[in-house]
Design a protein around this motif. Structure first.
Motif, PDB file in Angstrom:
ATOM      1  N   THR A 188      -6.577 -21.727 -18.636  1.00 49.96           N
ATOM      2  CA  THR A 188      -7.271 -21.191 -17.458  1.00 49.96           C
ATOM      3  C   THR A 188      -6.747 -21.856 -16.194  1.00 49.96           C
ATOM      4  OG1 THR A 188      -9.262 -20.732 -18.765  1.00 49.96           O
ATOM      5  CG2 THR A 188      -9.524 -20.839 -16.375  1.00 49.96           C
ATOM      6  N   ILE A 189      -6.573 -23.176 -16.220  1.00 52.23           N
ATOM      7  CA  ILE A 189      -6.024 -23.884 -15.059  1.00 52.23           C
ATOM      8  C   ILE A 189      -4.579 -23.455 -14.816  1.00 52.23           C
ATOM      9  CG2 ILE A 189      -5.272 -26.144 -14.213  1.00 52.23           C
ATOM     10  CD1 ILE A 189      -7.760 -27.354 -15.470  1.00 52.23           C
ATOM     11  N   TYR A 190      -3.787 -23.375 -15.885  1.00 49.28           N
ATOM     12  CA  TYR A 190      -2.378 -23.006 -15.738  1.00 49.28           C
ATOM     13  C   TYR A 190      -2.235 -21.634 -15.082  1.00 49.28           C
ATOM     14  CZ  TYR A 190       2.484 -22.025 -16.770  1.00 49.28           C
ATOM     15  OH  TYR A 190       3.818 -21.707 -16.642  1.00 49.28           O
ATOM     16  N   ARG A 191      -2.997 -20.654 -15.573  1.00 51.39           N
ATOM     17  CA  ARG A 191      -2.884 -19.304 -15.021  1.00 51.39           C
ATOM     18  C   ARG A 191      -3.368 -19.244 -13.570  1.00 51.39           C
ATOM     19  NH1 ARG A 191       1.180 -17.495 -17.335  1.00 51.39           N
ATOM     20  NH2 ARG A 191       0.972 -16.783 -19.490  1.00 51.39           N
ATOM     21  N   MET A 253     -19.566 -30.457 -21.108  1.00 52.69           N
ATOM     22  CA  MET A 253     -18.464 -30.021 -20.247  1.00 52.69           C
ATOM     23  C   MET A 253     -18.977 -29.657 -18.851  1.00 52.69           C
ATOM     24  SD  MET A 253     -15.928 -26.755 -20.771  1.00 52.69           S
ATOM     25  CE  MET A 253     -15.387 -25.853 -19.318  1.00 52.69           C
ATOM     26  N   TYR A 254     -20.088 -28.947 -18.799  1.00 56.78           N
ATOM     27  CA  TYR A 254     -20.657 -28.532 -17.510  1.00 56.78           C
ATOM     28  C   TYR A 254     -21.004 -29.751 -16.652  1.00 56.78           C
ATOM     29  CZ  TYR A 254     -23.687 -26.006 -14.205  1.00 56.78           C
ATOM     30  OH  TYR A 254     -24.256 -25.473 -13.067  1.00 56.78           O
ATOM     31  N   VAL A 255     -21.691 -30.715 -17.257  1.00 53.34           N
ATOM     32  CA  VAL A 255     -22.106 -31.915 -16.509  1.00 53.34           C
ATOM     33  C   VAL A 255     -20.887 -32.712 -16.065  1.00 53.34           C
ATOM     34  CG1 VAL A 255     -23.355 -34.101 -16.653  1.00 53.34           C
ATOM     35  CG2 VAL A 255     -24.341 -32.035 -17.673  1.00 53.34           C
ATOM     36  N   VAL A 269     -10.881 -23.934  -7.555  1.00 53.04           N
ATOM     37  CA  VAL A 269     -11.702 -23.194  -8.514  1.00 53.04           C
ATOM     38  C   VAL A 269     -13.173 -23.539  -8.324  1.00 53.04           C
ATOM     39  CG1 VAL A 269      -9.874 -23.042 -10.231  1.00 53.04           C
ATOM     40  CG2 VAL A 269     -11.472 -24.943 -10.343  1.00 53.04           C
ATOM     41  N   ASP A 270     -14.017 -22.526  -8.447  1.00 55.92           N
ATOM     42  CA  ASP A 270     -15.454 -22.730  -8.475  1.00 55.92           C
ATOM     43  C   ASP A 270     -15.819 -23.253  -9.867  1.00 55.92           C
ATOM     44  OD1 ASP A 270     -18.311 -22.032  -7.386  1.00 55.92           O
ATOM     45  OD2 ASP A 270     -18.205 -21.160  -9.408  1.00 55.92           O
ATOM     46  N   ASP A 275     -16.118 -22.952 -15.723  1.00 56.42           N
ATOM     47  CA  ASP A 275     -16.765 -23.301 -16.987  1.00 56.42           C
ATOM     48  C   ASP A 275     -17.149 -22.054 -17.776  1.00 56.42           C
ATOM     49  OD1 ASP A 275     -16.427 -25.908 -16.319  1.00 56.42           O
ATOM     50  OD2 ASP A 275     -18.536 -26.453 -16.241  1.00 56.42           O
ATOM     51  N   GLN A 276     -17.711 -21.052 -17.098  1.00 57.94           N
ATOM     52  CA  GLN A 276     -18.078 -19.815 -17.785  1.00 57.94           C
ATOM     53  C   GLN A 276     -16.849 -19.128 -18.382  1.00 57.94           C
ATOM     54  OE1 GLN A 276     -21.456 -19.956 -18.436  1.00 57.94           O
ATOM     55  NE2 GLN A 276     -21.686 -17.826 -17.810  1.00 57.94           N
TER      56      GLN A 276
END
Length: 364
Positions: A188-191, A253-255, A269-270, A275-276
């Motif tokens: 997700t980060i890479y894209r 992960m969220y926290v 990124v938001d 995370d979602q």
């Protein structure tokens, strides 16, 4: 020594003084990566016969070692101006790297111990390859930290870090999710950065695409291990445990991500969106082996994740405050986190039907 070198030495000394990465890596909290130990004799008794065809294909891919030369710096590795980096971003990015390095090295230590103690050829071969991969990952991240003068002493960490005992099935659930989430996070980060290269503030993100292959194949290995014994995913009790680990890993992960707002802001990124998106990718992959899936679109999902994150901030503030008032504040935060977790856990799950074949290929 020239003036430029002296400037870098002084910068490294300044960063090292502010960031005790060895101490950061040794911390044992609910949010920090842990070192694990397990019942190695039980794992040594695993019979992979029920998944032999898929197992041999996976081991063949690992043996071929497609990422053998990947974790090395090349011309794409840009020099970083650590001195010019925003202090808050620098703090959160170093925390991200230390946490990632510790998590990768934790896997390496566990897998090497499984290989060292075992006599089962199949299991020993698997964990030998996975330990090799995780060692490369940890070393590569540590090289990035070394550039800032704050590399983690991994040899010391092996002796100093506390170990947590997990039964083998809990190792399967937690590590499967960890590896698959690692894949989902990295891709997700890479894209995102592929589409927005101006927000790539460090070269390590350029290595994430091929890195995903290791994360994905490691997850596939644990999926196959779970497939060797249907009770691991089909019994009523183990379905409850799977639900627990899904909830715990997703909420952690969220926290953890919300504790790094400047890091995600720099990436553009938001955090909630990110995370979602990671949950969605991970849930789609986990259908190959887990009979239940969390409903991340349920009305209680995000509100309780937010309550969980607020509770951890309250607990952290209480720890820093100290004294009776601090302990009471921490206790209140703990109770709030427990209520939020219970509400998340009790959200009705979606039932899934895992396919006959467990092996998947990464989707970029």
């Amino acid at each position: 020594m020239n003036a430029h070198a002296t400037t870098h030495d002084e910068l490294h000394a300044e960063i090292a003084e502010k960031f005790d990465t060895d101490a950061m890596a040794q911390e044992s909290t609910l949010l920090n990566p842990r070192f694990y130990t397990t019942d190695f004799d039980e794992m040594d008794r695993i019979d992979v016969s029920p998944v032999r065809e898929e197992w041999d294909k996976l081991i063949g891919q690992m043996k071929a070692d497609p990422n053998k030369g990947h974790f090395k710096k090349n011309a794409d590795w840009d020099q970083i101006d650590w001195d010019g980096m925003d202090p808050a971003l620098k703090r959160e990015f170093i925390d991200f790297l230390v946490s990632s390095c510790t998590a990768e090295f934790s896997g390496c230590v566990l897998y090497k111990e499984m290989k060292r103690r075992g006599t089962n050829k199949d299991i020993c071969e698997l964990f030998n390859y996975m330990a090799r991969d995780e060692a490369r990952h940890a070393g590569f991240i540590n090289d990035a930290l070394r550039e800032a003068g704050v590399a983690v002493n991994l040899g010391f960490l092996t002796k100093a870090k506390k170990y947590t005992y997990f039964r083998p099935k809990f190792i399967y659930y937690a590590t499967y999710l960890s590896e698959k989430i690692g894949y989902a996070r990295y891709i997700t980060i890479y894209r995102h950065l592929e589409a927005n290269p101006e927000q790539r503030f460090h070269p390590i993100f350029k290595w994430f695409r091929e890195w995903c292959n290791d994360e994905f194949s490691h997850g596939e290995a644990f999926a196959l291990l779970m497939r060797t014994d249907p009770k691991l995913t089909e019994s009523f009790t183990n379905k409850l445990w799977i639900r627990f680990f899904l909830t715990a890993v997703y909420s952690t992960m969220y926290v953890r991500d919300h504790a790094r707002p400047e890091f995600h802001k720099a990436l553009g990124v938001d955090i909630e969106w990110y995370d979602q998106e990671v949950y969605r990718k991970t849930s789609a992959i986990a259908r190959q082996v887990f009979p239940v899936e969390l409903d991340i679109d349920h009305p209680r999902w995000l509100p309780n994740l937010r309550r969980m994150e607020a509770a951890f901030r309250k607990m952290d503030a209480g720890t820093k405050q100290g004294g009776v008032a601090g302990r009471l504040r921490k206790l209140a935060g703990t109770a709030q986190a427990a209520r939020a977790f219970a509400s998340l856990y009790l959200i009705p799950v979606k039932k899934t039907t895992p396919p006959a074949s467990v092996r998947m290929e990464p989707v970029y």
